[in-house]
Motif scaffolding. Structure first.
Motif: not given
Length: 288
Positions: A219-237
């Protein structure tokens, strides 16, 4: 292709932003990790080089950079390690270059890998390691400051969201996940097997564990962020170093996993107590 080493220059790239027909569905909780604990992965680590590939069921090959894994931490690795906070857990540590570098920098760091050969190599380089799957019970759950998923290990289990949920159980509230992704934006879940270009790619593997295929994800970064967001993750860098894309994620401190909520009484435990000094059987392994 049997008996020959494929030329990397003619490899057919995987489809982008598509799901391969031989796709793993989300929810793979405990994937079969046997192939990584045996040949040909162990042989490649002992030799310090490939060829070694992940071979998809349609014959597509992904080269694995064994030489880099068996070397020291490079500039791209250091760009991730400099961002680590607190005690560090390296999931799928391989031969241990990151754990050894962190130890040399004074970090408390533990690697986990299902390969006995990888764990032994980590110990020889001065790192600490356990022979465990990320889905096994692990020391310090809910108290790690940083978890690393480098060298494609975000693909472990073929279920990125499931792996993110497991990672959240391991991290302390507000802890940091540093993951290496792929470029460009790919979201692919498939079944693969390890292939060294010499052994026949079909038939049972040498462990007798079926045909040797296991679930994997790219998975690329955009896909990872899509998976992460619903569970309370947010990108810091987010950054790219030597062509390798990385992302750092932090989970909202208010979002707690079941294991963290149930383990409040142990939340002040000292992570250093999870680094044993002896090796035996299935016991934790650590550098002397």
């Amino acid at each position: 292709m049997t008996g020959t080493v494929p030329n990397r220059s003619v490899l057919t790239p995987a489809p982008q932003d598509t799901r391969h027909p031989d796709t793993e569905q989300p929810g793979t909780a405990h994937p079969d990790i046997t192939p990584w604990s045996t040949d040909p992965y162990a042989d490649a680590l002992r030799n310090g080089h490939g060829p070694l590939f992940l071979r998809r069921t349609d014959g597509w090959l992904l080269p694995l950079d064994v030489e880099r894994w068996c070397g020291g931490a490079d500039a791209a690795d250091l760009s991730a390690l400099r961002r680590c906070e607190g005690p560090v857990l390296d999931i799928g540590c391989g031969p241990g270059r990151l754990v050894a570098e962190l130890a040399a920098r004074g970090h408390r760091a533990l690697g986990i890998d299902v390969s006995e050969t990888a764990v032994a190599h980590t110990l020889r380089t001065g790192g600490s390691a356990l022979r465990r799957s990320v889905f096994d019970p692990l020391p310090g759950e809910g108290r790690w400051g940083t978890v690393l998923l480098i060298d494609g290990n975000i693909g472990i289990g073929g279920d990125p969201r499931g792996l993110l949920l497991r990672t959240a159980e391991l991290l302390a509230p507000g802890g940091l996940l540093i993951a290496e992704t792929v470029s460009p934006d790919i979201d692919e879940r498939v079944r693969v097997r390890l292939y060294d270009g010499r052994r026949p790619p079909g038939g049972p593997d040498r462990t007798g564990a079926g045909d040797g295929h296991f679930p994997w994800a790219r998975i690329g970064t955009p896909a990872l962020l899509r998976y992460a967001q619903p569970d309370g993750w947010h990108p810091v860098d987010q950054w790219v170093a030597d062509g390798r894309p990385f992302v750092a994620l932090r989970r909202d401190r208010r979002v707690r996993t079941v294991s963290q909520s149930a383990d409040t009484a142990n939340s002040t435990a000292v992570i250093s107590s999870q680094f044993p000094r002896k090796t035996s059987g299935d016991s934790p392994l650590a550098g002397s």
